[in-house]
Scaffold this motif. Structure first.
Motif, PDB file in Angstrom:
ATOM      1  N   TRP A   1       0.824  -1.212   0.000  1.00 51.42           N
ATOM      2  CA  TRP A   1       0.000   0.000   0.000  1.00 51.42           C
ATOM      3  C   TRP A   1       0.860   1.264   0.000  1.00 51.42           C
ATOM      4  O   TRP A   1       0.431   2.316  -0.509  1.00 51.42           O
TER       5      TRP A   1
ATOM      6  N   TRP B   1       1.690   2.279  -3.621  1.00 53.13           N
ATOM      7  CA  TRP B   1       0.521   2.852  -4.286  1.00 53.13           C
ATOM      8  C   TRP B   1       0.256   4.269  -3.773  1.00 53.13           C
ATOM      9  O   TRP B   1      -0.154   5.152  -4.545  1.00 53.13           O
ATOM     10  N   THR B   2       0.515   4.480  -2.488  1.00 54.98           N
ATOM     11  CA  THR B   2       0.317   5.821  -1.930  1.00 54.98           C
ATOM     12  C   THR B   2       1.297   6.814  -2.538  1.00 54.98           C
ATOM     13  O   THR B   2       0.958   7.984  -2.743  1.00 54.98           O
TER      14      THR B   2
ATOM     15  N   ILE C   1      -0.233   7.896  -5.685  1.00 53.79           N
ATOM     16  CA  ILE C   1      -1.344   8.818  -5.421  1.00 53.79           C
ATOM     17  C   ILE C   1      -0.817  10.209  -5.074  1.00 53.79           C
ATOM     18  O   ILE C   1      -1.347  11.231  -5.544  1.00 53.79           O
ATOM     19  N   LEU C   2       0.235  10.269  -4.263  1.00 61.59           N
ATOM     20  CA  LEU C   2       0.819  11.565  -3.921  1.00 61.59           C
ATOM     21  C   LEU C   2       1.413  12.245  -5.153  1.00 61.59           C
ATOM     22  O   LEU C   2       1.403  13.481  -5.254  1.00 61.59           O
TER      23      LEU C   2
ATOM     24  N   VAL D   1       0.185  12.017  -8.196  1.00 61.73           N
ATOM     25  CA  VAL D   1      -0.967  12.610  -8.886  1.00 61.73           C
ATOM     26  C   VAL D   1      -1.423  13.874  -8.155  1.00 61.73           C
ATOM     27  O   VAL D   1      -1.745  14.899  -8.772  1.00 61.73           O
ATOM     28  N   TRP D   2      -1.441  13.799  -6.828  1.00 56.68           N
ATOM     29  CA  TRP D   2      -1.834  14.959  -6.017  1.00 56.68           C
ATOM     30  C   TRP D   2      -0.939  16.163  -6.323  1.00 56.68           C
ATOM     31  O   TRP D   2      -1.424  17.286  -6.497  1.00 56.68           O
TER      32      TRP D   2
ATOM     33  N   ILE E   1       5.343   9.231  -9.414  1.00 61.31           N
ATOM     34  CA  ILE E   1       4.557   8.192 -10.090  1.00 61.31           C
ATOM     35  C   ILE E   1       5.480   7.133 -10.687  1.00 61.31           C
ATOM     36  O   ILE E   1       5.244   5.920 -10.552  1.00 61.31           O
TER      37      ILE E   1
END
Length: 490
Positions: free
Chosen positions: A43, A46-47, A50-51, A53-54, A100
């Motif tokens: 996880w 994957w985080t 996500i960060l 993309v953020w 990413i």
């Protein structure tokens, strides 16, 4: 006679094959442990994605070019406002793309380079708002928080990349020591002080960066703003308060890093943590001490930040000495010092930590955990009284009619007495109390050579100096043992 090795000729082939098989099994076990650990922490990677993309979306979501501000005090910047906006936007976009990429690569096990690369991206993200003078508060807060999260996700939560594959079992307590300086009870107090320092320094940084219009000071009024906008503060190309907040961020995060045996498993980390806390901490304290001399004003929150940093030095320095114990042992055993420094190792001594209380007991039994946090540091009455005298000397110019340089001597001398006394509360560096002998001599003698000095003030300084020197002679009470370093505790 053939020069072929005996193992190749068959004399000891069974033993050689057995050793090779054992090594192969160990490597296989290490890889299996690595894969299992990777599954449990999947996880995290994957985080990271996500960060990423953020970060890419943040400049356009929050509008980095809207409601922009200029730094306080009319500071000259190396970038125009348009450049600050553009660099802040593109910085987040590029760093987001990198996160990413590295996060995606880290979805597969045994890719430590990608994780380290992502970690350095996080460090850079934390620094970028200071370098580019982030034009909006949201840009500063977004990057510093995301940067801290990335660091935590790459080397704190899953542990140092691939460390599980080569970490060796060994003692938790250094040989001859009475406690473990890397235990969680010892570290939680560093984490708390690091977080407090981060919050205080960040508040001051928001003023220098222009996000708030004033700094609240309960004691010195507008003096804080004069200090933060002084030529001393402006001498750096970035916000000095922001730099302090960055240092405290790293200290807070590094407090979480590693196992309770990190003094031998992660010497490099203890070294960098020690550099942040000790020499850089002393520089930070020195800058705060110099404020009334260079600027002519005090700053309450600056003093608070220095007061938070000061006890961190004796609280951390024992772990650094324990790390030196491991490296000294590695050198004695003729191990590869480069490998020992970066990958750690084990020691032949036995020493499991059966004394330290569990940190989870803090909420139920705070007393034992709190006491364990201060093992290796105590408060002899001599050093406590020296600290009080130092504080008195710092503020004595307000009582006595002193010349400007006389006031400077008492400000500086009193502050140095406090610093030396508090650091010497660390038992392993108790010898540092002798610095107060030199400081006391200066306080006793120098004021008499100044023109226009007050006799009453000079006598006051002389009496205080004599007391400080007398109090620096006794060793004071000691409670812990430090193995090899006992010989230096005098």
């Amino acid at each position: 006679m053939s020069d072929q090795p005996m193992a190749s000729r068959g004399v000891s082939r069974p033993m050689a094959e057995k050793q090779m098989k054992k090594k192969s099994e160990q490597d296989s076990d290490s890889m299996e442990m690595l894969r299992s650990h990777h599954k449990q922490t999947l996880w995290v990677y994957w985080t990271l994605i996500i960060l990423g993309v953020w970060l890419i979306l943040a400049p356009f979501t929050f509008g980095y070019g809207k409601d922009t501000v200029m730094p306080s005090g009319g500071r000259d910047l190396w970038l125009t406002l348009d450049q600050r906006i553009s660099l802040s936007i593109w910085n987040d976009v590029v760093c987001g793309i990198l996160l990413i990429i590295f996060g995606w690569r880290s979805l597969q096990p045994n890719r430590p380079i990608s994780l380290w690369a992502a970690c350095f991206v996080g460090i850079y993200i934390s620094m970028a708002p200071l370098v580019f003078w982030a034009p909006t508060a949201v840009a500063y807060y977004n990057d510093t928080i995301v940067g801290a999260m990335v660091i935590a996700l790459t080397i704190l939560i899953p542990g140092m990349p691939n460390m599980i594959a080569y970490m060796k079992k060994g003692p938790q307590v250094p040989p001859g020591w009475s406690y473990n300086p890397s235990s969680w009870p010892q570290r939680w107090i560093m984490i708390v002080t690091g977080f407090l320092g981060w919050i205080v320094s960040r508040y001051l940084a928001t003023f220098q960066l222009g996000y708030i219009n004033s700094v609240w000071d309960p004691f010195f009024g507008r003096s804080s703003e004069l200090v933060l906008n002084s030529s001393m503060s402006h001498s750096l190309p970035i916000s000095d308060a922001g730099l302090g907040a960055l240092a405290y961020t790293f200290e807070f995060l590094m407090g979480w890093m590693g196992s309770p045996a990190r003094w031998r498993t992660m010497p490099w980390m203890v070294t960098f943590f020690g550099i942040l806390v000790i020499p850089l901490g002393l520089v930070h304290i020195a800058l705060v001490i110099s404020q009334p001399i260079v600027v002519g004003h005090w700053c309450t929150f600056c003093l608070m930040a220095a007061a938070i940093m000061l006890p961190m030095i004796p609280l951390e320095i024992d772990e650094v000495f324990a790390m030196f114990d491991f490296l000294r042992d590695a050198k004695k055993r003729k191990l590869n010092m480069w490998r020992a420094f970066w990958k750690g190792g084990t020691m032949e001594a036995e020493g499991m930590d059966e004394r330290s209380p569990e940190l989870m007991e803090l909420s139920k039994k705070p007393g034992p955990v709190l006491r364990a946090a201060f093992w290796g540091m105590n408060l002899p009455w001599t050093l406590g009284l020296s600290t009080c005298i130092g504080i008195y000397l710092m503020f004595s110019p307000a009582i006595f009619n002193l010349s400007q340089w006389g006031a400077h001597i008492f400000h500086l001398g009193g502050a140095l007495v406090v610093v030396a006394s508090v650091i010497a509360m660390g038992e392993i560096v108790r010898i540092g109390r002798y610095l107060n002998l030199l400081i006391g001599l200066a306080l006793a003698a120098l004021p008499w050579f100044l023109a226009g000095s007050s006799t009453a003030g000079n006598i006051n300084g002389l009496i205080a100096a004599i007391c400080v020197m007398a109090l620096s002679i006794p060793v004071g009470k000691r409670q812990e043992k430090f193995g090899y370093w006992e010989r230096w505790i005098k």
